[in-house]
Design an enzyme around this catalytic site. Structure first.
Site, mmCIF file in Angstrom:
data_model
loop_
_atom_site.group_PDB
_atom_site.id
_atom_site.type_symbol
_atom_site.label_atom_id
_atom_site.label_comp_id
_atom_site.label_asym_id
_atom_site.label_seq_id
_atom_site.Cartn_x
_atom_site.Cartn_y
_atom_site.Cartn_z
ATOM 1 N N LYS A 137 38.970 38.960 54.946
ATOM 2 C CA LYS A 137 37.184 39.668 54.276
ATOM 3 C C LYS A 137 38.210 42.068 53.801
ATOM 4 O O LYS A 137 39.340 41.647 55.032
ATOM 5 C CB LYS A 137 36.798 40.013 55.793
ATOM 6 C CG LYS A 137 34.962 40.228 54.962
ATOM 7 C CD LYS A 137 34.184 39.041 54.264
ATOM 8 C CE LYS A 137 33.067 39.205 54.137
ATOM 9 N NZ LYS A 137 32.450 38.676 53.565
ATOM 10 N N GLY A 167 15.726 40.533 54.169
ATOM 11 C CA GLY A 167 16.441 41.002 53.352
ATOM 12 C C GLY A 167 16.105 40.461 52.698
ATOM 13 O O GLY A 167 16.619 39.031 52.722
ATOM 14 N N GLY A 181 17.796 40.701 49.394
ATOM 15 C CA GLY A 181 18.928 40.584 48.437
ATOM 16 C C GLY A 181 18.955 39.185 47.450
ATOM 17 O O GLY A 181 18.668 38.808 47.632
ATOM 18 N N VAL A 188 20.664 36.768 47.624
ATOM 19 C CA VAL A 188 20.651 35.250 49.012
ATOM 20 C C VAL A 188 19.515 34.991 49.419
ATOM 21 O O VAL A 188 18.461 34.037 48.776
ATOM 22 C CB VAL A 188 21.692 35.170 50.049
ATOM 23 C CG1 VAL A 188 21.236 34.422 50.756
ATOM 24 C CG2 VAL A 188 23.431 35.310 49.940
HETATM 25 P P1 NAI Z 1 22.707 41.914 49.242
HETATM 26 O O1 NAI Z 1 23.283 43.302 49.596
HETATM 27 O O2 NAI Z 1 22.220 41.622 47.789
HETATM 28 O O3 NAI Z 1 21.053 41.831 50.128
HETATM 29 C C1 NAI Z 1 21.358 42.216 51.497
HETATM 30 C C2 NAI Z 1 19.596 42.981 51.298
HETATM 31 O O4 NAI Z 1 19.686 43.297 52.552
HETATM 32 C C3 NAI Z 1 19.169 44.007 50.317
HETATM 33 O O5 NAI Z 1 18.592 43.798 49.865
HETATM 34 C C4 NAI Z 1 19.140 45.209 51.981
HETATM 35 O O6 NAI Z 1 18.521 46.069 51.200
HETATM 36 C C5 NAI Z 1 18.788 44.234 52.700
HETATM 37 N N1 NAI Z 1 18.966 45.259 53.709
HETATM 38 C C6 NAI Z 1 20.207 45.959 54.110
HETATM 39 N N2 NAI Z 1 19.841 46.070 56.046
HETATM 40 C C7 NAI Z 1 18.515 45.838 55.931
HETATM 41 C C8 NAI Z 1 17.502 45.978 57.262
HETATM 42 N N3 NAI Z 1 18.491 46.238 58.350
HETATM 43 N N4 NAI Z 1 16.468 45.371 57.041
HETATM 44 C C9 NAI Z 1 15.922 44.439 56.263
HETATM 45 N N5 NAI Z 1 16.452 44.891 54.965
HETATM 46 C C10 NAI Z 1 17.792 45.324 55.011
HETATM 47 O O7 NAI Z 1 23.721 40.726 49.966
HETATM 48 P P2 NAI Z 1 23.765 39.287 49.852
HETATM 49 O O8 NAI Z 1 24.749 39.366 49.207
HETATM 50 O O9 NAI Z 1 22.185 39.068 49.742
HETATM 51 O O10 NAI Z 1 23.651 38.731 50.745
HETATM 52 C C11 NAI Z 1 23.076 39.341 52.517
HETATM 53 C C12 NAI Z 1 23.642 38.898 54.017
HETATM 54 O O11 NAI Z 1 24.530 37.075 53.684
HETATM 55 C C13 NAI Z 1 25.311 39.260 54.232
HETATM 56 O O12 NAI Z 1 25.194 38.988 56.059
HETATM 57 C C14 NAI Z 1 26.138 38.436 53.578
HETATM 58 O O13 NAI Z 1 27.131 39.176 54.165
HETATM 59 C C15 NAI Z 1 25.880 37.203 53.608
HETATM 60 N N6 NAI Z 1 26.292 36.608 52.597
HETATM 61 C C16 NAI Z 1 26.471 35.900 51.634
HETATM 62 C C17 NAI Z 1 26.433 35.350 50.971
HETATM 63 C C18 NAI Z 1 27.148 35.599 49.589
HETATM 64 O O14 NAI Z 1 26.767 34.514 48.829
HETATM 65 N N7 NAI Z 1 26.238 36.304 49.049
HETATM 66 C C19 NAI Z 1 27.706 34.163 51.292
HETATM 67 C C20 NAI Z 1 27.975 34.151 52.765
HETATM 68 C C21 NAI Z 1 26.819 35.027 53.791
#
Ligand code: NAI
Length: 346
Positions: A78, A175, A177, A179
């Site tokens: 990572k 969250g 985002g 996912v």
């Molecule tokens: P992203 O960056 O698109 O979304 C994260 C979201 O969480 C954002 O909308 C952000 O504003 C929000 N956020 C951040 N801190 C927060 C808090 N304290 N309270 C509420 N919301 C908060 O990231 P993504 O890609 O959706 O990933 C989400 C999680 O899933 C991460 O932990 C990532 O490591 C994990 N993950 C993602 C994968 C992927 O394919 N994108 C694969 C495996 C795990």
């Protein structure tokens, strides 16, 4: 614990700095017994170097387990770029990062994570082959596949608890985002009731309009009396301090490292909460990007067939954990150890 400690040592950790171009990055390779290190690049403005190092070490370690349990021939790796993805992620910074990856000479393959987009992966791919999740000749954004796996995993957890349908099931999503949003779409389509939160208030409003979701204050999402709590933001949300506040009886989401400590899963178990181990339920994205590196190239159908196995793996872990009265993440780790140790002895 002794067994776990044996897996705490990382094989290699690099620190890349280029002050002129604003790069301050760490690449961590945890374990390469099963194959080269594969895992995304996170861009996050950690306040201290120690916090960034802790984050990337935990994430790369998790990738070893994720790959092992999903039956893949990749190791855990990572990267973390200490920067604000909205303001600091300039082409110059990415250029400097590409040079760092080139210097690692194939020891680490990267892809998307929080703050690192498909456009960023495409930018890097023009400079080094060790990038996945790209649009040109690649598999694109892994997030929808991750969300699909998490969706199937939530259903597996509900099934284990005797709930056969999502209709009327209440899910608290932290969250919205890449996912989290897609997960909400899928849950909503099958009749689930949603409570949501995000640091981006506009996102919550959009979820209210799109899914009739109930917006909840950041600190209150854990307390929602939902059936399922789905952490889909960053890690470290469940600890000895916060677990007593948890309203849901199932924790199943995409976030890597939602538990502050591995041992916190025991607190969840004692509270009667079923925990879907993070690296088992969120493996869809990894399965998708890894497929790009397969000999014949990316095969969507074969990948989705592997993602469809996530709920089966979870069902097995839930059953074993219950029969043996052990936390689910102990059982999951054991599956990973078995595979890595068997490969080591070959
Ligand atoms: P992203 O960056 O698109 O979304 C994260 C979201 O969480 C954002 O909308 C952000 O504003 C929000 N956020 C951040 N801190 C927060 C808090 N304290 N309270 C509420 N919301 C908060 O990231 P993504 O890609 O959706 O990933 C989400 C999680 O899933 C991460 O932990 C990532 O490591 C994990 N993950 C993602 C994968 C992927 O394919 N994108 C694969 C495996 C795990």
């Amino acid at each position: 614990a002794a067994k776990l400690d044996a897996f705490d040592n990382h094989e290699r950790v690099w620190h890349g700095r280029d002050e002129e171009r604003g790069l301050n990055a760490i690449v961590a390779i945890h374990n390469t017994v099963l194959g080269p290190g594969l895992g995304g690049t996170r861009v996050w403005p950690h306040e201290t170097f120690e916090a960034a190092l802790t984050d990337v070490l935990r994430l790369s370690r998790g990738m070893t387990f994720k790959s092992a349990v999903a039956g893949m021939d990749f190791g855990g790796g990572k990267a973390l770029i200490i920067a604000n993805s909205k303001t600091d992620k300039t082409p110059a910074l990415l250029e400097a990062y590409a040079e760092m990856l080139i210097a690692l000479n194939g020891q680490y393959f990267t892809g998307e994570d929080v703050g690192f987009t498909v456009a960023d992966a495409d930018f890097l791919r023009e400079r080094t082959p060790n990038v996945t999740g790209t649009t040109v000749g690649g598999s694109g954004n892994p997030s929808p596949v991750t969300a699909h796996g998490v969706f199937l995993g939530i259903k597996a957890a509900l099934k284990h608890r005797g709930v056969a349908t999502l209709d009327g099931v209440h899910v608290a999503v932290q969250g919205l985002g890449s996912v989290g949003w897609t997960l909400c779409e899928k849950l909503h389509a099958e009749g689930a009731r949603l409570s949501v939160t995000d640091i981006d208030a506009a996102r919550m409003e959009q979820a209210k309009d799109a899914f009739g979701a109930t917006p909840v204050a950041l600190d209150d999402i854990l307390k929602v009396n939902a059936d399922v709590f789905a952490p889909c933001a960053l890690g470290g949300v469940l600890s000895a301090e916060t677990i007593p506040l948890l309203g849901a009886k199932i924790v199943a989401g995409a976030a890597n490292n939602p538990l502050v400590r591995h041992e916190d899963a025991r607190l969840l178990m004692e509270r009667g909460v079923l925990y879907a181990p993070d690296y088992v339920i969120n493996a869809g994205g990894l399965l998708n990007v890894a497929a790009e590196l397969a000999p014949g190239g990316y095969d969507r159908e074969a990948t989705m067939a592997k993602v469809a196995k996530i709920p089966e793996t979870l069902a097995d872990i839930f059953a074993r954990a219950e029969a043996q009265k052990r936390p689910t993440n102990d059982v999951a780790a054991e599956i990973a150890f078995e595979r890595i140790n068997a490969a080591r002895q070959r």
